[in-house]
Design a protein around this motif. Structure first.
Motif, PDB file in Angstrom:
ATOM      1  N   PHE B   3       0.823  -1.201   0.000  1.00  0.00           N
ATOM      2  CA  PHE B   3       0.000   0.000   0.000  1.00  0.00           C
ATOM      3  C   PHE B   3       0.862   1.258   0.000  1.00  0.00           C
ATOM      4  CE2 PHE B   3      -3.560  -2.462   2.247  1.00  0.00           C
ATOM      5  CZ  PHE B   3      -4.157  -2.726   1.042  1.00  0.00           C
ATOM      6  N   GLU B   4       2.018   1.140   0.660  1.00  0.00           N
ATOM      7  CA  GLU B   4       2.823   2.347   0.836  1.00  0.00           C
ATOM      8  C   GLU B   4       3.814   2.504  -0.298  1.00  0.00           C
ATOM      9  OE1 GLU B   4       3.662   2.943   5.361  1.00  0.00           O
ATOM     10  OE2 GLU B   4       3.913   0.879   4.809  1.00  0.00           O
ATOM     11  N   TRP B   6       4.593   4.994  -2.119  1.00  0.00           N
ATOM     12  CA  TRP B   6       5.392   6.226  -2.253  1.00  0.00           C
ATOM     13  C   TRP B   6       6.419   6.325  -1.140  1.00  0.00           C
ATOM     14  CZ3 TRP B   6       2.810   6.735  -6.483  1.00  0.00           C
ATOM     15  CH2 TRP B   6       1.412   6.665  -6.504  1.00  0.00           C
ATOM     16  N   ALA B  25       2.286  19.924   5.670  1.00  0.00           N
ATOM     17  CA  ALA B  25       1.118  19.478   4.903  1.00  0.00           C
ATOM     18  C   ALA B  25      -0.144  20.177   5.387  1.00  0.00           C
ATOM     19  CB  ALA B  25       0.963  17.964   5.028  1.00  0.00           C
ATOM     20  N   CYS B  29      -2.072  22.424   2.750  1.00  0.00           N
ATOM     21  CA  CYS B  29      -3.366  21.898   2.295  1.00  0.00           C
ATOM     22  C   CYS B  29      -4.513  22.804   2.712  1.00  0.00           C
ATOM     23  CB  CYS B  29      -3.591  20.485   2.823  1.00  0.00           C
ATOM     24  SG  CYS B  29      -2.512  19.298   2.028  1.00  0.00           S
ATOM     25  N   ARG B  65      -3.458   6.756  -9.943  1.00  0.00           N
ATOM     26  CA  ARG B  65      -4.168   7.143  -8.733  1.00  0.00           C
ATOM     27  C   ARG B  65      -5.058   8.353  -8.996  1.00  0.00           C
ATOM     28  NH1 ARG B  65      -2.603   5.130  -4.031  1.00  0.00           N
ATOM     29  NH2 ARG B  65      -2.195   3.234  -5.132  1.00  0.00           N
ATOM     30  N   VAL B  69      -9.127   9.355  -8.416  1.00  0.00           N
ATOM     31  CA  VAL B  69      -9.513  10.532  -7.638  1.00  0.00           C
ATOM     32  C   VAL B  69     -10.465  11.416  -8.442  1.00  0.00           C
ATOM     33  CG1 VAL B  69      -8.614  12.665  -6.630  1.00  0.00           C
ATOM     34  CG2 VAL B  69      -7.434  10.513  -6.234  1.00  0.00           C
ATOM     35  N   THR B 112      -8.661  19.702  -6.273  1.00  0.00           N
ATOM     36  CA  THR B 112      -8.639  18.296  -5.857  1.00  0.00           C
ATOM     37  C   THR B 112      -7.308  17.660  -6.233  1.00  0.00           C
ATOM     38  OG1 THR B 112     -11.011  18.167  -6.197  1.00  0.00           O
ATOM     39  CG2 THR B 112      -9.830  16.093  -6.105  1.00  0.00           C
ATOM     40  N   LEU B 115      -4.367  19.121  -4.200  1.00  0.00           N
ATOM     41  CA  LEU B 115      -4.361  18.677  -2.805  1.00  0.00           C
ATOM     42  C   LEU B 115      -3.932  17.217  -2.690  1.00  0.00           C
ATOM     43  CD1 LEU B 115      -7.553  20.494  -1.542  1.00  0.00           C
ATOM     44  CD2 LEU B 115      -5.300  20.689  -0.541  1.00  0.00           C
ATOM     45  N   VAL B 116      -4.396  16.404  -3.643  1.00  0.00           N
ATOM     46  CA  VAL B 116      -4.002  14.990  -3.593  1.00  0.00           C
ATOM     47  C   VAL B 116      -2.496  14.855  -3.811  1.00  0.00           C
ATOM     48  CG1 VAL B 116      -4.190  12.806  -4.822  1.00  0.00           C
ATOM     49  CG2 VAL B 116      -6.234  14.040  -4.191  1.00  0.00           C
ATOM     50  N   PHE B 119      -0.648  15.920  -0.782  1.00  0.00           N
ATOM     51  CA  PHE B 119      -0.757  14.889   0.259  1.00  0.00           C
ATOM     52  C   PHE B 119       0.232  13.755  -0.005  1.00  0.00           C
ATOM     53  CE2 PHE B 119      -2.754  11.289   2.386  1.00  0.00           C
ATOM     54  CZ  PHE B 119      -3.012  11.844   3.621  1.00  0.00           C
ATOM     55  N   VAL B 120       0.313  13.335  -1.273  1.00  0.00           N
ATOM     56  CA  VAL B 120       1.243  12.246  -1.611  1.00  0.00           C
ATOM     57  C   VAL B 120       2.678  12.677  -1.316  1.00  0.00           C
ATOM     58  CG1 VAL B 120       2.242  10.953  -3.516  1.00  0.00           C
ATOM     59  CG2 VAL B 120      -0.221  11.137  -3.326  1.00  0.00           C
ATOM     60  N   ILE B 123       2.849  13.623   2.875  1.00  0.00           N
ATOM     61  CA  ILE B 123       2.499  12.588   3.853  1.00  0.00           C
ATOM     62  C   ILE B 123       2.805  11.196   3.296  1.00  0.00           C
ATOM     63  CG2 ILE B 123       0.624  11.583   5.225  1.00  0.00           C
ATOM     64  CD1 ILE B 123       1.039  14.354   6.140  1.00  0.00           C
ATOM     65  N   VAL B 128       3.733   4.559   7.509  1.00  0.00           N
ATOM     66  CA  VAL B 128       2.723   4.765   8.555  1.00  0.00           C
ATOM     67  C   VAL B 128       3.359   4.704   9.941  1.00  0.00           C
ATOM     68  CG1 VAL B 128       0.615   3.844   9.568  1.00  0.00           C
ATOM     69  CG2 VAL B 128       0.853   3.947   7.109  1.00  0.00           C
TER      70      VAL B 128
END
Lengths: 199, 250
Positions: B3-4, B6, B25, B29, B65, B69, B112, B115-116, B119-120, B123, B128
């Motif tokens: 999942f991670e 990036w 962020a 954002c 991705r 979105v 949109t 911001l996505v 975020f990538v 964050i 995690v």
């Protein structure tokens, strides 16, 4: 069900964030040290539910299960849903940082509101299935309603978008209700303490 | 299952510690989310694209991705030009397409995506586990950090559990259709996944208590603050200031 970034106006984002913070604080107060692991496990399960696609008609929908989470966890479902949504944002970019609070209010608040009426019915064996059905249905309905209210308070121009989104969620409500009903009756038979059923 | 995607890499963004990235962020954002002007949003998009290039993440995966979105923004493109009242630029059948509606849909699409991407870059480039410990540094309640770390740890376990059950169902000739039988099967499968998760949670908790778990989660890696951390935060603050300056025509 997720609201994407960049749509909602600033006052709504801040209001949603504030409400989600209050909900999370209340939820965290309800989780004692012994139940952190259980809550985390349910949060992970909620995340996995969003990966499962259930066929309906020609298409498919993914499960939300916010009603089930609220039935099992009560207020503690708010931090659990916050964590699951944060992970979804990090992994799949569904939702995002600024709308996280609003999404928690929509999904978690919808779950809490949709299932609070039916929690008591779980103790009565004859009404258990009905409690599952109704809480699954109304949790998604409340969440869709909150989503539409969020869009409408952002601007009058979103009336059409809100209508389309609410209509798209109607079949999801039915499927969620039916599946929550089956999950509740399964849990009541196999591991009733998950639902807090006194046997 | 990764999942991670990036989080692994070698760039400025991967080296900066997570609490600093989170502060950056939040600032960027929320600054960008408050924009109502298309040029300010475009400025934000420009900064985030620079960030994406600096972070050296796979552009192809990122584009895939972004397609997902943009499903919601597509709904906006179909509904807003019709529902927003304004100067009509075109007519399709009995519907009139308004310029204001198109402008709003454009603004939403730019915001949109920007911001996505932000975020990538800010964050998504942390794992995690780093984020969980970073939240602790930012004085977020310990219970919430533990919830995040434990949920992350068990997502994969529970997903495998679910897949094992569903494979068993498929081997027994289960074919999903829109029928009550299918929904009952999914309900039972998911119920069983919950039961297994519940029991596992009890066992893990007991094992942790046996090993002296006191509610404190000890990090193996400590957060070392270096010059790059401060530099990133200052640069992101400046970018936010530029976006807001364009927004308010300063």
């Amino acid at each position: 069900m997720h609201l994407s970034e960049g749509i909602v106006s600033m006052p709504i984002l801040i209001g949603g964030g504030a409400l989600a913070t209050v909900g999370t604080i209340i939820g965290l107060k309800k989780i004692d040290e012994d139940h952190i692991m259980t809550t985390a496990m349910l949060s992970a399960t909620f995340f996995v539910a969003s990966l499962i696609h259930v066929p309906i008609g020609p298409g498919s929908v993914h499960l939300l299960l916010n009603g089930l989470m609220a039935l099992i966890l009560g207020w503690a479902c708010i931090p659990a849903i916050l964590v699951a949504l944060a992970l979804q944002a990090v992994f799949f970019q569904y939702g995002g940082l600024t709308v996280l609070g609003v999404n928690v209010v929509i999904i978690g608040g919808g779950g809490l509101l949709g299932s609070c009426l039916f929690r008591g019915m779980l103790q009565r064996p004859k009404l258990r299935k009905l409690a599952g059905l109704l809480s699954g249905f109304f949790s998604v309905a409340c969440a869709a309603l909150f989503l539409c209210i969020t869009l409408l308070t952002t601007g009058e121009e979103f009336v059409g978008t809100a209508q389309v989104i609410f209509a798209a969620h109607l079949p999801v409500m039915v499927v969620e209700g039916v599946i929550t009903m089956f999950i509740v009756s399964f849990l009541a038979k196999v591991q009733p303490e998950i639902l807090g059923i006194k046997s | 299952m990764n999942f991670e995607q990036w989080a692994v890499g070698d760039s400025l963004f991967h080296r900066v510690s997570s609490p600093f990235k989170m502060i950056a962020a939040i600032c960027f954002c929320f600054g960008l989310a408050s924009c109502k002007q298309v040029d300010a949003a475009l400025m934000g998009l420009f900064f985030t694209i620079c960030g994406v290039l600096l972070a050296r993440i796979s552009l192809l995966a990122l584009l895939q991705r972004l397609v997902l979105v943009n499903i919601f923004t597509l709904v906006c493109w179909f509904t807003l030009p019709v529902t927003v009242v304004g100067r009509a630029v075109a007519h399709i059948w009995f519907l009139s397409i308004s310029a204001e509606g198109l402008a709003l849909a454009l603004l939403i699409t730019i915001k949109t995506n920007a911001l996505v991407l932000a975020f990538v870059v800010l964050i998504g480039t942390s794992s995690v586990v780093d984020l969980g410990h970073g939240l602790r540094v930012l004085k977020i309640p310990q219970k919430l950090c533990l919830l995040l770390l434990f949920s992350y740890r068990y997502i994969f376990v529970i997903y495998d559990e679910y897949r094992r059950l569903s494979r068993a169902a498929i081997l027994r000739s289960f074919r999903p259709t829109s029928s009550m039988h299918t929904y009952q099967t999914y309900g039972n499968l998911f119920g069983m996944t919950l039961v297994k998760g519940w029991q596992r949670a009890g066992r893990v908790r007991d094992a942790m208590v046996l090993r002296g778990f006191s509610g404190e989660f000890v990090a193996l890696s400590t957060v070392k603050i270096c010059l790059a951390d401060w530099l990133l935060v200052i640069v992101v603050f400046c970018c936010t200031a530029v976006v807001l300056a364009v927004e308010y025509r300063l």
